[in-house]
Design an enzyme around this catalytic site. Structure first.
Site, PDB file in Angstrom:
ATOM      1  CB  SER A  66      -0.947   0.018   1.200  1.00  8.72           C
ATOM      2  OG  SER A  66      -0.232   0.185   2.406  1.00  8.72           O
ATOM      3  CE  LYS A 102      -2.865   2.227   4.765  1.00  6.32           C
ATOM      4  NZ  LYS A 102      -2.916   1.439   3.504  1.00  6.32           N
TER       5      LYS A 102
END
Length: 207
Positions: A66, A102
């Site tokens: 991700s 993230k």
């Protein structure tokens, strides 16, 4: 010089022999004392290093894609504790007994908007994102524009097409108490050794 002979026929040790034995015993006692002291120091240093690593500078290994291409599966990174995050910082946080990684997009009170092409706006200003290879609207199911709640952080993965992040209610925004820390350095693999996140971006712009 001969030793003195006792009635049993055995020689008593000479003065020289006694001095040598005394020196040997003193050396043994000193060596053991220094060894115990050294071991104690090493244990203390190791314990302090572990404490610092766990409490202040957690070391994490990256899983999944991700955050590609910034971070790839298998990368080992160093994080630092803190709560002052800016757009572009990369953070690790707890989510459902896992640690996710993230990038910070917006802070509490900010308004986030994303157009159909995946361009991101914070407070109506398009943010510069040199770290992504391809824009994507991705797994977005929140109502846009979206205001980041108090004490929350809006985060997105760099691999916008496949990352599930604050754009989706399944993950949502990150609470401050969930944050493990800001990722500041990649230590493995060696070819990728260096800064990560906002610091690296600023260095690149200065070159």
């Amino acid at each position: 010089m001969q030793g003195i002979q006792t009635r049993s026929g055995k020689d008593l040790p000479t003065t020289v022999q006694l001095e040598k034995e005394l020196k040997r015993e003193k050396y043994r006692v000193t060596f053991q004392r220094v060894l115990r002291s050294t071991i104690g120091i090493l244990i203390t240093v190791a314990a302090a290093a572990i404490l610092v690593a766990v409490l202040l500078l957690p070391v994490l290994q990256i899983y999944g894609s991700s955050m590609s291409p910034t971070l790839r599966e298998g990368d080992i990174v160093l994080t630092v504790k803190g709560s002052d995050f800016r757009t572009g910082d990369v953070i690790a946080f707890y989510y459902n007994n896992k640690i996710l990684v993230k990038r910070v997009i917006a802070n509490p009170g900010d308004w986030v908007d994303i157009d159909e092409e995946g361009t991101v706006y914070v407070n109506s200003v398009r943010i510069d994102e040199p770290y992504i290879l391809e824009k994507a609207y991705g797994e977005t199911n929140i109502k846009l524009p979206y205001q980041v709640p108090e004490s929350k952080i809006f985060v997105m993965g760099d691999n916008r097409l496949y990352s599930v992040d604050s754009r989706n209610t399944a993950v949502g925004c990150v609470a401050e108490e969930q944050v493990v820390g800001k990722i500041i350095f990649r230590v493995w693999p060696l070819k990728g050794f260096g800064q990560v996140g906002q610091e690296a971006m600023e260095n690149d712009r200065g070159n």
